[in-house]
Design a protein around this motif. Structure first.
Motif, mmCIF file in Angstrom:
data_model
loop_
_atom_site.group_PDB
_atom_site.id
_atom_site.type_symbol
_atom_site.label_atom_id
_atom_site.label_comp_id
_atom_site.label_asym_id
_atom_site.label_seq_id
_atom_site.Cartn_x
_atom_site.Cartn_y
_atom_site.Cartn_z
ATOM 1 N N SER A 137 -0.441 0.615 17.860
ATOM 2 C CA SER A 137 -1.228 0.323 19.472
ATOM 3 C C SER A 137 -2.816 -0.561 18.669
ATOM 4 O O SER A 137 -2.735 -1.004 17.389
ATOM 5 N N VAL A 138 -3.250 -1.640 19.715
ATOM 6 C CA VAL A 138 -4.306 -1.983 19.180
ATOM 7 C C VAL A 138 -5.936 -2.073 20.714
ATOM 8 O O VAL A 138 -5.216 -1.728 21.995
ATOM 9 N N SER A 139 -6.597 -2.003 20.339
ATOM 10 C CA SER A 139 -8.038 -1.908 21.586
ATOM 11 C C SER A 139 -8.212 -3.409 21.597
ATOM 12 O O SER A 139 -8.376 -4.325 19.834
ATOM 13 N N GLN A 143 -12.947 -2.799 23.013
ATOM 14 C CA GLN A 143 -13.130 -1.219 22.836
ATOM 15 C C GLN A 143 -12.521 -0.780 24.345
ATOM 16 O O GLN A 143 -12.439 0.298 24.713
ATOM 17 N N LEU A 146 -6.737 -0.561 25.563
ATOM 18 C CA LEU A 146 -6.225 -0.157 24.625
ATOM 19 C C LEU A 146 -3.650 0.316 24.980
ATOM 20 O O LEU A 146 -4.072 0.411 26.046
ATOM 21 N N THR A 364 -7.339 -2.973 6.758
ATOM 22 C CA THR A 364 -8.393 -2.827 7.818
ATOM 23 C C THR A 364 -8.962 -4.680 7.700
ATOM 24 O O THR A 364 -9.094 -4.797 6.521
ATOM 25 N N CYS A 439 -3.372 5.790 8.633
ATOM 26 C CA CYS A 439 -4.018 5.280 9.224
ATOM 27 C C CYS A 439 -5.100 4.603 8.711
ATOM 28 O O CYS A 439 -6.247 5.183 8.126
ATOM 29 N N CYS A 441 -9.168 2.487 10.099
ATOM 30 C CA CYS A 441 -10.422 1.782 10.896
ATOM 31 C C CYS A 441 -11.568 1.070 10.223
ATOM 32 O O CYS A 441 -12.260 1.532 9.249
ATOM 33 N N THR A 513 -0.878 6.082 15.433
ATOM 34 C CA THR A 513 -2.338 5.195 15.734
ATOM 35 C C THR A 513 -3.181 5.340 16.099
ATOM 36 O O THR A 513 -3.197 6.425 15.987
ATOM 37 N N CYS A 515 -7.152 3.861 17.192
ATOM 38 C CA CYS A 515 -7.854 3.055 17.235
ATOM 39 C C CYS A 515 -8.736 2.849 17.676
ATOM 40 O O CYS A 515 -9.740 4.282 18.870
#
Length: 564
Positions: A137-139, A143, A146, A364, A439, A441, A513, A515
């Protein structure tokens, strides 16, 4: 607590004393890690108001929840004293606070999570169906957009004696904001609600769609079009397609690009040039070194290669895999014709304390953040951070490595002591356990956020892999090569969560994920979490599994409140 109940903390440096008042028909619920049940010193169900207190050693006190019996509404408070924390949690949330940060989970599938004035009219968000682990998953940079792609889907068996069916997928899902009405390429067939996770309908005219996979990597690259700087593209890199069970499947080396506006795929190509300078054929771009999976890919904004433009920033994606023992791979794309891109790879040498060969690690970036002389933020990247992972023999790591993207030098962070702590007795030995599939971030210019993963389980825990749900912040001191871990929420087993209905948190998992999202623009009004005294950062958790036992389709929001 409902008035006139109260809570106060008293710290004499040796013990923390909690004094509280109880209303009729309230019960005190608490864990007791030092072995003294509170029922031994407190009445279980008082018939009149009373005040009580107890003392516990520092740094060993539990989270204490005042839980009302039916008909009495509960609220939430948090108090902090020195380095010790006591959290009072309501049924709608779990909050854990320390010196700078507090963490709170919100279950978006619970009606109790939404403000009372509108909860009756708010439909619950759509879930991804079937649930999956190993997706990506990515944003986007704002933001606001998504997306989730692929993974290992799970469908429950119709027979209790049969295991669930698991298969690899290549569908795309978009998280539709609450206020957004309709979209031409979004499916709403799974629910009457139009917000939350919605499957993207594949365009029959779409010429290319990447194949099914998991253990892949997806990273956002700003538009390669000079006239569309706000547009983002998500770049898909390699992965693993298990194919038929028992065959071992195939590891992939392809590179694809998803337009995050149209949600359409394209293959990444490069253009060859002959000796006369004329462009030749378009060649499909693949990952240098061959197929790869269980790798990481992180978007970086780094200094331009142009010596005449030192202030220029170029956008690349940094790939790190098990073969990167003296280098990393940098992917970039530039404009060509129309919507076509011209992609290329760079082999970037690295020095320093290079990470050992690993996979299933997480990574990250850290940005420079606010400048000293003004309020403008420098969004260029200063470092890439990687954590954990597993070696070829299955052994897992909890090491942290930081790559300075100006010198391209690796540093293995020393997390054994509290960086910058003047107290010689304040040795910081509380760090995450070795794990894989967690995860990671970015949180601010010097901190990153860690959630979950899986670690080997003991025989008492049933063997295999243990899914984790702890939440940590890592404070990075690049100048001195040190790191300080700060635990916001400790790991709790599925059994403990099931037995404690007042605590809201996701079960332990890996291959999920997490995000960053703009909750204020994507979600309805919430009861708590999305606002606070300091800066609130929100992260959406998607999927994951408790290895080989259960795949999750829940929708949780993690809110991190930071204040100086």
């Amino acid at each position: 607590f409902p008035p006139p109940s109260s809570l106060s903390l008293h710290n004499n440096n040796n013990f923390v004393t909690m004094v509280f008042s109880m209303l009729p028909n309230q019960q005190l619920v608490s864990s007791h890690p030092w072995g003294i049940p509170l029922s031994a010193i407190l009445p279980s169900n008082p018939t009149k108001s009373l005040s009580c207190g107890f003392v516990c050693p520092p740094a060993r006190h539990p989270a204490v929840a005042m839980t009302p019996l039916p008909g009495i509404k509960s609220t939430s408070t948090t108090s902090t004293s020195s380095s010790n924390t006591i959290a009072v949690a309501s049924k709608s949330k779990l909050q854990s606070t320390n010196k700078k940060y507090s963490a709170e989970w919100i279950d978006l599938l619970s009606p109790d999570s939404y403000s009372s004035s509108s909860s009756s009219s708010i439909p619950l968000p759509n879930k991804i169906n079937p649930p999956r682990s190993g997706a990506v998953s990515v944003s986007d940079n704002d933001q606001l957009t998504l997306v989730t792609f692929g993974g290992y889907a799970e469908v429950a068996s119709t027979s209790d004696s049969m295991p669930p069916e698991r298969f690899v997928v290549n569908d795309v899902w978009k998280f539709v904001p609450y206020e957004e009405s309709e979209s031409n390429n979004i499916s709403q067939e799974s629910s009457s609600s139009s917000w939350g996770w919605n499957k993207v309908l594949q365009n029959e005219k779409e010429e290319y769609i990447p194949g099914p996979r998991l253990a892949t990597a997806l990273a956002v690259l700003p538009s390669f079009k000079s006239n569309d700087s706000k547009k983002n593209n998500a770049v898909l890199l390699g992965g693993w397609d298990p194919q038929t069970a028992g065959t071992g499947g195939v590891i992939l080396e392809d590179v694809s690009m998803l337009d995050m506006d149209s949600l359409e795929w394209s293959q990444c190509t490069s253009t060859t040039t002959n000796d006369d300078g004329d462009e030749g054929n378009n060649n499909q771009v693949t990952i240098p070194g061959g197929p790869t999976s269980r790798h990481v890919a992180v978007p970086l904004s780094i200094q331009s290669n142009d010596d005449d433009n030192d202030n220029d920033v170029r956008h690349v994606i940094c790939l790190h895999n098990h073969r990167c023992n003296d280098h990393v791979l940098l992917f970039s794309a530039s404009s060509k014709e129309g919507s076509m891109c011209d992609a290329k790879w760079e082999h970037q040498p690295t020095t320093g304390n290079v990470p050992s060969s690993r996979g299933l690690h997480c990574a990250t970036s850290l940005a420079y953040g606010p400048n000293d002389d003004d309020n403008d933020a420098d969004t260029s990247t200063k470092a890439m951070v990687i954590f954990g992972g597993a070696a070829k023999d299955g052994s897992m790591s909890n090491e942290v490595f930081v790559l300075d993207v100006r010198s391209w030098k690796w540093t293995r962070l020393d997390c054994s002591s509290s960086a910058g702590d003047d107290d010689a007795d304040a040795a910081h030995t509380d760090i995450p356990t070795p794990r894989a599939g967690a995860c990671l971030c970015p949180l601010d210019e010097n901190s990153v956020l860690l959630f979950g993963g899986a670690m080997p389980a003991t025989a008492e825990e049933g063997g295999g892999l243990l899914g984790l749900n702890d939440v940590w912040v890592l404070h990075v001191d690049m100048e001195h090569g040190k790191g300080k871990w700060e635990c916001l929420i400790r790991n709790q087993s599925v059994v403990d969560i099931d037995n404690d209905g007042d605590v809201v948190r996701p079960p332990g998992r890996n291959a999920a994920t997490l995000c960053a999202i703009d909750a204020g623009k994507l979600l309805p009004n919430m009861n708590a979490g999305t606002e606070g005294d300091g800066k609130v950062s929100c992260f959406l958790l998607q999927g994951g599994w408790y290895p080989f036992r259960k795949t999750y389709d829940d929708v949780f929001l993690l809110c991190i409140n930071s204040s100086d």
